[in-house]
Scaffold this motif. Structure first.
Motif, PDB file in Angstrom:
ATOM      1  N   LEU A  41     -37.153  10.920  29.921  1.00  0.00           N
ATOM      2  CA  LEU A  41     -36.448   9.644  29.829  1.00  0.00           C
ATOM      3  C   LEU A  41     -36.786   8.944  28.522  1.00  0.00           C
ATOM      4  CD1 LEU A  41     -34.483   7.876  31.363  1.00  0.00           C
ATOM      5  CD2 LEU A  41     -36.411   6.861  32.592  1.00  0.00           C
ATOM      6  N   HIS A  42     -38.045   8.944  28.148  1.00  0.00           N
ATOM      7  CA  HIS A  42     -38.431   8.351  26.861  1.00  0.00           C
ATOM      8  C   HIS A  42     -37.804   9.109  25.691  1.00  0.00           C
ATOM      9  CE1 HIS A  42     -41.284   5.088  27.617  1.00  0.00           C
ATOM     10  NE2 HIS A  42     -41.671   5.764  28.687  1.00  0.00           N
ATOM     11  N   TRP A  44     -34.972  10.797  25.453  1.00  0.00           N
ATOM     12  CA  TRP A  44     -33.558  10.556  25.223  1.00  0.00           C
ATOM     13  C   TRP A  44     -33.248   9.073  24.999  1.00  0.00           C
ATOM     14  CZ3 TRP A  44     -31.610  14.666  23.563  1.00  0.00           C
ATOM     15  CH2 TRP A  44     -32.039  15.911  24.051  1.00  0.00           C
ATOM     16  N   ALA A  45     -34.061   8.189  25.534  1.00  0.00           N
ATOM     17  CA  ALA A  45     -33.889   6.767  25.217  1.00  0.00           C
ATOM     18  C   ALA A  45     -34.195   6.503  23.750  1.00  0.00           C
ATOM     19  CB  ALA A  45     -34.795   5.918  26.111  1.00  0.00           C
ATOM     20  N   ASP A  46     -35.080   7.305  23.158  1.00  0.00           N
ATOM     21  CA  ASP A  46     -35.402   7.170  21.731  1.00  0.00           C
ATOM     22  C   ASP A  46     -34.365   7.826  20.833  1.00  0.00           C
ATOM     23  OD1 ASP A  46     -37.720   5.789  22.315  1.00  0.00           O
ATOM     24  OD2 ASP A  46     -39.025   7.548  22.172  1.00  0.00           O
ATOM     25  N   THR A  47     -33.895   9.032  21.217  1.00  0.00           N
ATOM     26  CA  THR A  47     -33.037   9.812  20.321  1.00  0.00           C
ATOM     27  C   THR A  47     -31.546   9.651  20.598  1.00  0.00           C
ATOM     28  OG1 THR A  47     -33.202  11.766  21.762  1.00  0.00           O
ATOM     29  CG2 THR A  47     -34.846  11.539  20.017  1.00  0.00           C
ATOM     30  N   ALA A  48     -31.175   9.269  21.806  1.00  0.00           N
ATOM     31  CA  ALA A  48     -29.754   9.097  22.147  1.00  0.00           C
ATOM     32  C   ALA A  48     -29.598   7.913  23.091  1.00  0.00           C
ATOM     33  CB  ALA A  48     -29.193  10.376  22.766  1.00  0.00           C
ATOM     34  N   PRO A  49     -30.010   6.722  22.676  1.00  0.00           N
ATOM     35  CA  PRO A  49     -30.061   5.581  23.605  1.00  0.00           C
ATOM     36  C   PRO A  49     -28.721   5.186  24.183  1.00  0.00           C
ATOM     37  CG  PRO A  49     -30.360   4.860  21.326  1.00  0.00           C
ATOM     38  CD  PRO A  49     -30.446   6.347  21.309  1.00  0.00           C
ATOM     39  N   SER A  58     -16.461   2.932  39.906  1.00  0.00           N
ATOM     40  CA  SER A  58     -16.406   1.483  40.072  1.00  0.00           C
ATOM     41  C   SER A  58     -14.967   1.062  39.814  1.00  0.00           C
ATOM     42  CB  SER A  58     -17.356   0.783  39.091  1.00  0.00           C
ATOM     43  OG  SER A  58     -17.267  -0.619  39.212  1.00  0.00           O
ATOM     44  N   GLY A  59     -14.264   0.696  40.868  1.00  0.00           N
ATOM     45  CA  GLY A  59     -12.864   0.345  40.711  1.00  0.00           C
ATOM     46  C   GLY A  59     -12.063   1.537  40.226  1.00  0.00           C
ATOM     47  N   ALA A  60     -11.266   1.297  39.181  1.00  0.00           N
ATOM     48  CA  ALA A  60     -10.430   2.367  38.643  1.00  0.00           C
ATOM     49  C   ALA A  60     -11.172   3.242  37.644  1.00  0.00           C
ATOM     50  CB  ALA A  60      -9.190   1.766  37.968  1.00  0.00           C
ATOM     51  N   GLY A  61     -12.404   2.884  37.316  1.00  0.00           N
ATOM     52  CA  GLY A  61     -13.152   3.631  36.310  1.00  0.00           C
ATOM     53  C   GLY A  61     -14.568   3.950  36.771  1.00  0.00           C
ATOM     54  N   TRP A  62     -15.511   3.811  35.836  1.00  0.00           N
ATOM     55  CA  TRP A  62     -16.888   4.206  36.082  1.00  0.00           C
ATOM     56  C   TRP A  62     -17.856   3.082  35.740  1.00  0.00           C
ATOM     57  CZ3 TRP A  62     -17.515   8.908  38.279  1.00  0.00           C
ATOM     58  CH2 TRP A  62     -16.488   9.859  38.114  1.00  0.00           C
ATOM     59  N   ARG A  63     -18.907   2.962  36.525  1.00  0.00           N
ATOM     60  CA  ARG A  63     -20.090   2.208  36.123  1.00  0.00           C
ATOM     61  C   ARG A  63     -20.993   3.198  35.393  1.00  0.00           C
ATOM     62  NH1 ARG A  63     -25.265   0.549  39.925  1.00  0.00           N
ATOM     63  NH2 ARG A  63     -26.640  -0.019  38.169  1.00  0.00           N
ATOM     64  N   GLU A  64     -21.202   3.000  34.110  1.00  0.00           N
ATOM     65  CA  GLU A  64     -21.974   3.927  33.294  1.00  0.00           C
ATOM     66  C   GLU A  64     -23.278   3.274  32.823  1.00  0.00           C
ATOM     67  OE1 GLU A  64     -18.435   6.599  31.260  1.00  0.00           O
ATOM     68  OE2 GLU A  64     -19.051   4.736  30.271  1.00  0.00           O
ATOM     69  N   GLU A  65     -24.374   3.998  32.965  1.00  0.00           N
ATOM     70  CA  GLU A  65     -25.682   3.537  32.498  1.00  0.00           C
ATOM     71  C   GLU A  65     -26.198   4.522  31.458  1.00  0.00           C
ATOM     72  OE1 GLU A  65     -27.329   0.817  33.247  1.00  0.00           O
ATOM     73  OE2 GLU A  65     -26.254   0.067  35.021  1.00  0.00           O
ATOM     74  N   ASN A  66     -26.513   4.015  30.240  1.00  0.00           N
ATOM     75  CA  ASN A  66     -27.010   4.907  29.207  1.00  0.00           C
ATOM     76  C   ASN A  66     -28.524   5.082  29.318  1.00  0.00           C
ATOM     77  OD1 ASN A  66     -28.296   2.697  27.858  1.00  0.00           O
ATOM     78  ND2 ASN A  66     -26.392   2.241  26.753  1.00  0.00           N
ATOM     79  N   TYR A  67     -29.057   5.960  28.483  1.00  0.00           N
ATOM     80  CA  TYR A  67     -30.482   6.285  28.591  1.00  0.00           C
ATOM     81  C   TYR A  67     -31.367   5.074  28.316  1.00  0.00           C
ATOM     82  CZ  TYR A  67     -29.967  11.258  29.417  1.00  0.00           C
ATOM     83  OH  TYR A  67     -29.685  12.462  30.007  1.00  0.00           O
ATOM     84  N   ARG A  68     -31.000   4.246  27.370  1.00  0.00           N
ATOM     85  CA  ARG A  68     -31.822   3.072  27.078  1.00  0.00           C
ATOM     86  C   ARG A  68     -31.854   2.123  28.274  1.00  0.00           C
ATOM     87  NH1 ARG A  68     -29.637  -0.010  22.198  1.00  0.00           N
ATOM     88  NH2 ARG A  68     -28.007  -0.464  23.723  1.00  0.00           N
ATOM     89  N   LEU A 280     -31.161  15.225  32.908  1.00  0.00           N
ATOM     90  CA  LEU A 280     -32.236  14.434  32.313  1.00  0.00           C
ATOM     91  C   LEU A 280     -33.013  15.249  31.278  1.00  0.00           C
ATOM     92  CD1 LEU A 280     -34.009  11.898  32.189  1.00  0.00           C
ATOM     93  CD2 LEU A 280     -35.229  12.747  34.207  1.00  0.00           C
ATOM     94  N   ALA A 281     -33.341  16.489  31.583  1.00  0.00           N
ATOM     95  CA  ALA A 281     -34.148  17.310  30.678  1.00  0.00           C
ATOM     96  C   ALA A 281     -33.419  17.618  29.376  1.00  0.00           C
ATOM     97  CB  ALA A 281     -34.536  18.615  31.374  1.00  0.00           C
ATOM     98  N   ASN A 282     -32.100  17.724  29.426  1.00  0.00           N
ATOM     99  CA  ASN A 282     -31.323  18.155  28.257  1.00  0.00           C
ATOM    100  C   ASN A 282     -30.460  17.051  27.665  1.00  0.00           C
ATOM    101  OD1 ASN A 282     -31.906  21.213  28.275  1.00  0.00           O
ATOM    102  ND2 ASN A 282     -31.325  20.803  30.391  1.00  0.00           N
ATOM    103  N   GLY A 283     -30.751  15.801  28.047  1.00  0.00           N
ATOM    104  CA  GLY A 283     -29.990  14.685  27.484  1.00  0.00           C
ATOM    105  C   GLY A 283     -28.547  14.671  27.921  1.00  0.00           C
ATOM    106  N   GLY A 284     -28.285  15.144  29.127  1.00  0.00           N
ATOM    107  CA  GLY A 284     -26.915  15.245  29.603  1.00  0.00           C
ATOM    108  C   GLY A 284     -26.438  14.015  30.343  1.00  0.00           C
ATOM    109  N   SER A 285     -25.225  14.100  30.853  1.00  0.00           N
ATOM    110  CA  SER A 285     -24.584  12.987  31.554  1.00  0.00           C
ATOM    111  C   SER A 285     -24.157  13.444  32.938  1.00  0.00           C
ATOM    112  CB  SER A 285     -23.361  12.496  30.777  1.00  0.00           C
ATOM    113  OG  SER A 285     -23.720  12.092  29.464  1.00  0.00           O
ATOM    114  N   LEU A 286     -24.599  12.707  33.946  1.00  0.00           N
ATOM    115  CA  LEU A 286     -24.285  13.018  35.339  1.00  0.00           C
ATOM    116  C   LEU A 286     -23.319  11.983  35.889  1.00  0.00           C
ATOM    117  CD1 LEU A 286     -24.539  14.263  38.133  1.00  0.00           C
ATOM    118  CD2 LEU A 286     -26.807  13.241  38.350  1.00  0.00           C
TER     119      LEU A 286
END
Length: 616
Positions: A41-42, A44-49, A58-68, A280-286
């Motif tokens: 987590l640290h 990817w929050a540092d290198t790809a925040p 969420s509704g018609a789209g997505w609630r998205e949370e980035n690494y930071r 999480l290990a590879n900086g991916g998006s779930l």
């Protein structure tokens, strides 16, 4: 097929010992891993925040949370947990399914050294399954429990077993009055938003520094399909090393951040450790798919796929079968699904060959190449991956070779069917609160006794990999002394009786003939015009019995030997019951429970004068 650089070629060292046992190891070295999930987590929050890590509809789209933002929230929630006095002896119970808040809570607990125990939603939402929930609560003695919606889980939250346990909910409103912070039975509910406020008096960095590779991050409950559920102690080492093993096997994970749209539940090791930690290990998006491969919910999966496709596709065989049918009907979705796809990965059962071939054909038509189509083998106790088919496979059903760092011990019988035992850094230290069961789980050399069986594709070439061949405990003998390999026979029967059978149980232990108890696919039978009238627990439809008789008879003429000849069948009127333990939270049958609970129907199956029984 995929380029050679997209996977680690099989290279297996095989040693046959004087006692006849066989040791298999990968010749490739195991790469170094981080020590804690928080290290990822640290990183990817540092290198790809700004990169999206977790997302939900969420509704018609997505609630998205980035690494930071996830790291910030994880540290705040971690402080709130410590301020409540939680530690490695006070597990957190999670009763609801996958969600962004669930993910943040899980990572926060791991960050500060508090074990998380996710359980199947059904245990809380199905009234008759509350016994299973009580068993888990009694085993782990939680001090805090989380649900996404207090109103939806209102009945479970009122259980006496949860008295004195702090309840946290993302949506804390109760059914009565809709008031936040309270419930119908008068007990308080803490809003998850309160945890996000953190606690300035807590030294989160100090807590994080005390987390080691041996710290328990999760306690995962086994399915209980062959015994009562056990709590698998899942350490940071297990989770971190297993992701290195996966990335060593599939180097493309390190070259491009993976993206998945995934419905697999996080209380299972496949969805909650394998897939979640791979992102999480590879900086991916779930992206969390709130659909699933069942009637009424698969349409939501297709809706979600129209919003987001991934670079990897994970599913169970049933899900891939439904997806193949949907893609055949939608050229635009078919194009977008395959355009960036690196991997099609199935687990849970063998993928039907016709589904495998359908995806191969479709991929070639759309993309001009086939993504790596594969599977692996492992259990909750192995984190999960212990063996993997890393190279392109000629067909479905191959589970491959040991991943780097794992030693597989095989105990072959006269037919070279091998009992499988494993040792490695991704193997559990034991079961929670069960020292005797832990001791029984390992042999004298420290190998974990899996209870699974495998066979070599080519006994002279271990690099060709192995094929799963069932559970040792599912095998039985006929009165003649002939062994019946029930797991493979069950797969054969499911294929033979498709789509009439939703599931089935192989019978015949200590009897003269093999039989099958069929759970019908009621929707398909109704559509095909079969009568679903029940006769004392069994369907009596003459048309259905005639069709089963025809199929069993044709098969019997093509095979020889009593070990695979199915001579009788009965179709059960009542579906498998989760409250009575016949079905696990994963949707798997507990064969022993079915045979015990339906002992009268089992006896009917072996009566030649029963009109509901098919005999050949």
């Amino acid at each position: 097929m995929k380029r050679t650089s997209d996977f680690q070629p099989h290279s297996v060292d095989r040693q046959t010992r004087a006692d006849g046992s066989i040791l298999l190891r990968s010749k490739h070295p195991l790469s170094a891993s981080v020590e804690r999930t928080g290290d990822w987590l640290h990183q990817w929050a540092d290198t790809a925040p700004e990169r999206v890590f977790l997302a939900e509809r969420s509704g018609a789209g997505w609630r998205e949370e980035n690494y930071r933002s996830v790291l910030e929230k994880v540290r705040a929630v971690g402080a709130a947990l410590l301020a409540r006095g939680l530690d490695d002896k006070t597990p957190i119970l999670v009763m609801s399914g996958s969600g962004v808040d669930h993910g943040i809570l899980a990572l926060a607990a791991q960050y500060v050294g508090v074990p998380l125990v996710p359980v199947a939603e059904q245990y809380a939402l199905v009234h008759g399954a509350h016994g299973r929930l009580r068993d888990v609560i009694g085993l782990i003695n939680p001090k805090l429990a989380y649900v996404d919606d207090a109103a939806r889980f209102d009945e479970a939250l009122a259980l006496e077993a949860l008295q004195g346990v702090e309840i946290v909910a993302s949506h804390p409103e109760s059914k009565v009055g809709g008031k936040a912070g309270g419930r119908a039975d008068g007990r308080a509910v803490t809003a998850f938003a309160d945890l996000l406020k953190g606690d300035g008096g807590i030294d989160v960095d100090a807590a994080f520094s005390k987390v080691t590779p041996d710290t328990v991050g999760k306690i995962l409950m086994t399915s209980g399909s062959t015994s009562s559920p056990k709590g698998v102690l899942t350490t940071h080492r297990m989770m971190c090393v297993n992701q290195v093993q996966l990335a060593d096997a599939l180097p493309f994970l390190r070259r491009r951040p993976p993206v998945i749209l995934d419905w697999l539940p996080w209380n299972h090791v496949f969805g909650g450790s394998h897939n979640f930690n791979m992102m999480l290990a590879n900086g991916g998006s779930l992206y969390i798919d709130d659909g699933k491969p069942v009637k009424g919910l698969f349409e939501r999966t297709i809706e979600n796929l129209n919003l987001k496709t991934g670079t990897l596709a994970f599913n169970v065989p049933l899900g891939f079968g439904m997806l193949l049918s949907a893609l055949e009907k939608d050229a635009d979705l078919r194009r977008r699904f395959f355009q960036d796809l690196d991997l099609i990965f199935y687990a849970g059962a063998s993928l039907p060959q016709e589904v495998w071939s359908g995806f191969e054909r479709m991929a070639m038509e759309v993309a001009g190449e086939v993504p790596l189509m594969t599977s692996s083998w492992g259990l909750t106790e192995t984190a999960p991956c212990a063996m993997m088919q890393q190279e392109p496979a000629p067909r479905s059903g191959i589970v491959g070779v040991p991943v780097n760092g794992v030693t597989v011990k095989l105990l072959p019988d006269a037919d070279m069917r091998c009992e499988v035992r494993v040792k490695g850094p991704n193997i559990m230290p034991g079961y929670h609160g069960a020292p005797e069961r832990t001791k029984e789980a390992f042999d004298e050399e420290g190998f974990f006794i899996t209870g699974d069986a495998m066979v070599f594709l080519d006994p002279d070439d271990p690099d060709k990999g192995m094929r799963f061949d069932g559970r040792i405990s599912e095998d039985f003998k006929l009165q003649s002394g002939t062994w019946v390999r029930a797991a493979q026979l069950r797969l054969d029967m499911l294929s033979l009786l498709a789509p009439l059978a939703a599931d089935l149980v192989i019978t015949g232990a200590d009897r003269q003939q093999i039989g099958v108890m069929v759970f019908p696919n009621a929707e398909e039978l109704t559509r095909e015009g079969f009568d679903l009238t029940a006769d004392d627990g069994a369907l009596s439809c003459a048309l259905l019995r005639g069709e089963i008789h025809r199929r069993l008879g044709e098969r019997a003429r093509e095979i020889s030997g009593s070990s695979t000849r199915v001579s009788r069948a009965i179709v059960l009127a009542e579906p498998a019951s989760m409250p009575d333990g016949e079905m696990t939270a994963k949707g798997n049958l507990n064969f022993r429970k079915v045979l015990t609970r339906r002992a009268a129907l089992l006896e009917r199956l072996y009566r030649d004068d029963d009109p509901a029984v098919v005999t050949i």
